[in-house]
Each structure stands twice: as C-alpha cells, then as structure tokens.
Motif scaffolding. Structure first.
Motif, PDB file in Angstrom:
ATOM      1  N   GLY A  48       0.796  -1.215   0.000  1.00  0.00           N
ATOM      2  CA  GLY A  48       0.000   0.000   0.000  1.00  0.00           C
ATOM      3  C   GLY A  48       0.828   1.265   0.000  1.00  0.00           C
ATOM      4  N   GLN A  49       0.254   2.304   0.565  1.00  0.00           N
ATOM      5  CA  GLN A  49       0.779   3.658   0.461  1.00  0.00           C
ATOM      6  C   GLN A  49       2.179   3.813   1.053  1.00  0.00           C
ATOM      7  N   VAL A  50       2.431   3.200   2.199  1.00  0.00           N
ATOM      8  CA  VAL A  50       3.716   3.406   2.882  1.00  0.00           C
ATOM      9  C   VAL A  50       4.871   2.860   2.047  1.00  0.00           C
ATOM     10  N   LEU A  51       4.741   1.626   1.576  1.00  0.00           N
ATOM     11  CA  LEU A  51       5.820   1.039   0.782  1.00  0.00           C
ATOM     12  C   LEU A  51       6.016   1.812  -0.520  1.00  0.00           C
ATOM     13  N   SER A  63       6.487   3.362 -13.546  1.00  0.00           N
ATOM     14  CA  SER A  63       6.071   2.042 -14.035  1.00  0.00           C
ATOM     15  C   SER A  63       6.488   0.940 -13.069  1.00  0.00           C
ATOM     16  N   ALA A  64       7.674   1.066 -12.458  1.00  0.00           N
ATOM     17  CA  ALA A  64       8.127   0.065 -11.484  1.00  0.00           C
ATOM     18  C   ALA A  64       7.254   0.081 -10.240  1.00  0.00           C
ATOM     19  N   ILE A  65       6.851   1.276  -9.798  1.00  0.00           N
ATOM     20  CA  ILE A  65       5.968   1.370  -8.631  1.00  0.00           C
ATOM     21  C   ILE A  65       4.623   0.745  -8.927  1.00  0.00           C
ATOM     22  N   GLY A  66       4.130   0.917 -10.155  1.00  0.00           N
ATOM     23  CA  GLY A  66       2.864   0.279 -10.528  1.00  0.00           C
ATOM     24  C   GLY A  66       2.928  -1.227 -10.423  1.00  0.00           C
ATOM     25  N   LEU A  67       4.097  -1.797 -10.738  1.00  0.00           N
ATOM     26  CA  LEU A  67       4.257  -3.248 -10.669  1.00  0.00           C
ATOM     27  C   LEU A  67       4.237  -3.784  -9.241  1.00  0.00           C
ATOM     28  N   THR A 126      13.654  -6.141  -0.251  1.00  0.00           N
ATOM     29  CA  THR A 126      12.475  -5.446   0.263  1.00  0.00           C
ATOM     30  C   THR A 126      11.199  -6.035  -0.325  1.00  0.00           C
ATOM     31  N   VAL A 127      11.200  -6.249  -1.637  1.00  0.00           N
ATOM     32  CA  VAL A 127      10.022  -6.798  -2.318  1.00  0.00           C
ATOM     33  C   VAL A 127       9.753  -8.225  -1.845  1.00  0.00           C
ATOM     34  N   ALA A 128      10.810  -9.032  -1.688  1.00  0.00           N
ATOM     35  CA  ALA A 128      10.621 -10.422  -1.247  1.00  0.00           C
ATOM     36  C   ALA A 128       9.966 -10.465   0.136  1.00  0.00           C
ATOM     37  N   LEU A 129      10.430  -9.633   1.059  1.00  0.00           N
ATOM     38  CA  LEU A 129       9.833  -9.598   2.394  1.00  0.00           C
ATOM     39  C   LEU A 129       8.416  -9.036   2.351  1.00  0.00           C
ATOM     40  N   ALA A 130       8.159  -8.074   1.456  1.00  0.00           N
ATOM     41  CA  ALA A 130       6.800  -7.546   1.315  1.00  0.00           C
ATOM     42  C   ALA A 130       5.849  -8.619   0.805  1.00  0.00           C
ATOM     43  N   VAL A 131       6.306  -9.456  -0.121  1.00  0.00           N
ATOM     44  CA  VAL A 131       5.492 -10.574  -0.609  1.00  0.00           C
ATOM     45  C   VAL A 131       5.176 -11.532   0.535  1.00  0.00           C
ATOM     46  N   LEU A 132       6.169 -11.804   1.375  1.00  0.00           N
ATOM     47  CA  LEU A 132       5.953 -12.681   2.533  1.00  0.00           C
ATOM     48  C   LEU A 132       4.928 -12.077   3.488  1.00  0.00           C
ATOM     49  N   VAL A 133       5.036 -10.768   3.766  1.00  0.00           N
ATOM     50  CA  VAL A 133       4.064 -10.112   4.639  1.00  0.00           C
ATOM     51  C   VAL A 133       2.667 -10.202   4.051  1.00  0.00           C
ATOM     52  N   ALA A 134       2.541  -9.990   2.744  1.00  0.00           N
ATOM     53  CA  ALA A 134       1.226 -10.071   2.107  1.00  0.00           C
ATOM     54  C   ALA A 134       0.641 -11.478   2.234  1.00  0.00           C
ATOM     55  N   PHE A 135       1.465 -12.511   2.060  1.00  0.00           N
ATOM     56  CA  PHE A 135       0.986 -13.893   2.202  1.00  0.00           C
ATOM     57  C   PHE A 135       0.523 -14.168   3.631  1.00  0.00           C
ATOM     58  N   LEU A 136       1.334 -13.768   4.608  1.00  0.00           N
ATOM     59  CA  LEU A 136       0.966 -13.985   6.008  1.00  0.00           C
ATOM     60  C   LEU A 136      -0.278 -13.181   6.373  1.00  0.00           C
ATOM     61  N   SER A 137      -0.383 -11.962   5.858  1.00  0.00           N
ATOM     62  CA  SER A 137      -1.542 -11.118   6.149  1.00  0.00           C
ATOM     63  C   SER A 137      -2.819 -11.700   5.550  1.00  0.00           C
TER      64      SER A 137
END
Length: 437
Positions: A48-51, A63-67, A126-137
């Motif tokens: 979301g917004q913070v990341l 374009s990278a932020i959109g991804l 950073t992206v890998a850990l964000a993906v993990l947080v999204a899965f756990l969430s």
C-alpha cells in the motif's frame, strides 16, 4: 444448499438499531475491533501507500511502482489455501487462535525485516519480504473471518455489529500504520518506522490470547479423500449451484476496477503536484479515514432504506464519479483546500460503496462453508487491484494524468451493467410498507 433469492441482494446487515447497549457490552466486539486492527495493519506496509512512498523517495520509476501491485497477489488468491486452515489444527490454543498466534508472530518478524532493508540500494530483498508479509496477512484474514463467523454465532444482528467493529478496527489500523508510519519517518527513519509498525501487531496478539474459540461445526470422522472434498470441492460446488453465479462473480471482480486503477499511482501523482509526505499523512490518511467512516455509516443507513441491491448501484455510481475529482488537482500544484475536497469526496463515496459491497458479500456466503467461500469472494474482489492495477503506472505515463483519471472513471461502467442485469433477473423482495402511527 442454495441460499434464497433475498440473501443475494438484501442481506440484513447494518439494519439493526445503532448503538444498542446490550450488544456493545459484549466483549466479543472489543475482540473484533482488535482483530480488525491486526488485519488492517500490514496492508499499507507491504502492498500500500507506505511502501510505495518509500519506493518513490528511493528513486523508483512510476512504471516500477505500478508493478508493486503484484506484491499483494496473495490477497487475490487466498482462497487457494483457505481450506488448509479448516482442515489442520495446531497443537496449542485451538484451531483459530493457534493459527492466529503463529501468523501474528511471523508478521511481526517480517514487517520488522522490511524496515531493515534498503530499497535505494536494490529493492529485491524489500520486495521479497513484502510478498511474505502479504501472504501472512492474507492467511491471517482467512482465520479471522472464520473465527468471527464462529465466535458470533447464528444471530444476524450480532454478526452485523461484529462486522462493524471489525471494519472500524481495520480502518484505525490503516491510520496507525499508514499516517502514523509516514509521520514517524522524519524522526526515526524508515527502519524505525517499520519497527514501530511491527510492534503494533501486539494488539492482535493480545486479542488472540484473550479470546475464546467459537462454536465450530462438529468434526465428522472421514478419510482424507472425504476431507478434501468437504473442505475444498463442496464449497465451490455449492456456489456454482446458484442462479447466475458467473454474473455474480463477474460483478464482484469488476466492482473495484476503477478504484484499483486510480489508487496505485497516487503517491507518484501527489508528489508530482508538490504535496509532501506530511500532507499525505494528515489529509490523505487522517482526514480520509474520517470521511471513509462517515461514508460507511451513511451507506449502512442507505442499505436499510433501499436495500443492498439498489444501494450497490447508487454507491457504485458515486464511487465512479468521484474519480473525476482528481482532474481538479492535475496541474494545480500544492493546493491544500482542493486536496481536502478530493480526499473527502473520494473517501466518503468509497465508504458508501464499501458498506454496500461488504453486505452483499456477506449475504452470498453459505455458513456451512463460511471460511472458504468468504475467502473466495473477497479474493475475487482483490483481483483488479493485484493484477490489472499493475498496469496503472504504465497507463498513466502513456496517457497523461487527465486522460488516465477519465479512463479510471469509465472502467467502472462494466460492473454497473452486470449489477443492473442481476437486479433485473434476481430482483430483491418487495419491502413492506411502513405503518405511520
């Protein structure tokens, strides 16, 4: 088991008299408030917004932020592993609380881990850990939804109040982890702000430890083949047995399309107009939260007056038209009064639409398969944001901001067409005439 027609388009949520004391003395609603807080907390930090703000300040392209929308794909696919949480029971604290305490501990560690990375030097970790947080969430959402339904029982009024408490907790978490984190960055840096956010997960941990397992369906002895069928296959077979089920799924997938497209490049757009991180934290998040909650209350009242089917059309149209408010900001620079107007109108109409949409989703669920079916429907609602929404940054670059925001408005029209078809083919029951004393 097919739900009666009235359950599709006129669920009883939000119709109970507001603030009845006997209900609000029930400690389960405090638990729902805290669990809603725990559910909403990770979203701005990982998808979301913070990341996106951190990535914008680190020099990433639009374009990278959109991804980064793909980071949150777990929210759109959580139905794939939702049966696991029904079928497997942890050794401690029970089926729901046991899984929650494990997931919440892992979330604290993963959120703190994001804060210890440096996206300016390479965003891969950073992206890998964000993906993990999204899965756990997303997994935490599955368990909380199932526990909420079981904890509050069969009474529709109690379920309605429980959902309301959950939504308020969820929105307060978006304030704490969204605006709170952004405001702290200037004082303690991104790492300190993420560590602060990780500590906020203790609210959910306390609620999990203080709660009690709800009344779950009785466990029937069965072999693994029968268990897989009952937890994986039967919920989907049940839903596909309903009339116009494909049209219903299409509507759910399309309803948030325009909003999803508009939301992803917003941080970059606001920054290009000169708005600061503090502007976004105070106006975009704090004032936006107040407007959203006001819209949700107004939407609840509207549902009670005209029914959820018609409310979906009306609130969907207002949500669609609110995207045109962005045009007033294009090229205007750091216009704070106009930012208040845009954020207020957009968030109020989003609150209106969310009240109708959540009521609609809850009315579709067969409680015999509540965890899996609710995960399926809520996952489907997240598909536009986590898939098509990823193209938003590229579209904004190619079209320019004005044409892009017009496109996001037009993108909401297909959902309105499908909903009109459903109202025509599955009309809500006639509402009884009121007797005036």
């Amino acid at each position: 088991m097919t739900l009666p027609r009235s359950r599709f388009l006129s669920a009883p949520l939000f119709r109970a008299p507001l603030f009845r004391a006997p209900l609000f003395r029930d400690r389960r609603f405090l638990l729902m408030l805290a669990l809603g807080f725990s559910a909403g907390l990770p979203l701005p930090l990982a998808a979301g917004q913070v990341l996106r703000q951190w990535f914008t300040e680190s020099g990433m392209s639009l374009s990278a932020i959109g991804l980064t929308a793909f980071i949150g794909l777990a929210y759109a696919n959580k139905f794939l592993w939702s049966p696991f949480f029904d079928a497997v029971r942890p050794p401690l604290l029970g089926r729901r609380r046991g899984w929650l305490i494990l997931l919440q501990g892992a979330l604290m560690a993963a959120i703190a881990g994001i804060g210890l990375t440096n996206p300016a030097g390479g965003a891969e970790l950073t992206v890998a850990l964000a993906v993990l947080v999204a899965f756990l969430s997303a997994s935490q959402d599955i368990v909380i939804d199932a526990w909420r339904i079981e904890m509050l029982g069969e009474d529709d009024e109690r379920q309605a109040y429980g959902l309301a408490a959950y939504v308020w907790g969820y929105r307060l978490a978006l304030l704490a982890s969204g605006a709170g984190t952004l405001l702290l960055v200037a004082h303690i840096g991104w790492s300190g702000a993420y560590l602060y956010a990780a500590a906020l997960m203790l609210v959910g941990v306390a609620a999990t430890l203080a709660g009690r397992e709800g009344v779950a369906p009785p466990v029937v002895p069965m072999d693994w083949g029968q268990r897989i069928r009952s937890t994986v296959i039967d919920p989907f077979v049940d839903f596909m047995g309903r009339r116009y089920w494909l049209a219903i799924l299409a509507f759910i997938a399309l309803f948030k399309l325009g909003e999803a497209l508009a939301s992803l490049p917003l941080t970059f757009f606001y920054r290009s107009e000169g708005f600061t991180r503090e502007d976004l934290a105070t106006v975009g998040t704090v004032f936006g939260l107040v407007a959203t909650l006001a819209g949700a209350l107004a939407g609840s009242w509207l549902i009670g007056r005209i029914g959820v089917g018609r409310a979906l059309i009306l609130t969907g149209v207002t949500q669609m038209l609110s995207n045109l408010m962005y045009l007033a900001l294009v090229g205007g620079g750091r216009d704070i009064p106009m930012l208040f107007a845009q954020v207020g109108i957009e968030n109020f109409t989003d609150g209106l639409a969310d009240a109708a949409f959540l009521t609609y989703l809850s009315g579709l669920v067969n409680r015999s398969f509540s965890a899996t079916q609710y995960a399926l429907l809520s996952s489907l609602a997240a598909v536009p944001l986590r898939s098509i929404g990823a193209s938003a940054g590229v579209l904004a670059q190619q079209l320019g901001w004005s044409q892009f925001f017009i496109l996001t408005t037009v993108a909401a029209l297909p959902a309105m067409a499908v909903m009109l078809f459903l109202l025509w083919r599955l009309p809500p029951p006639a509402r009884p005439k009121e007797v005036i004393a």
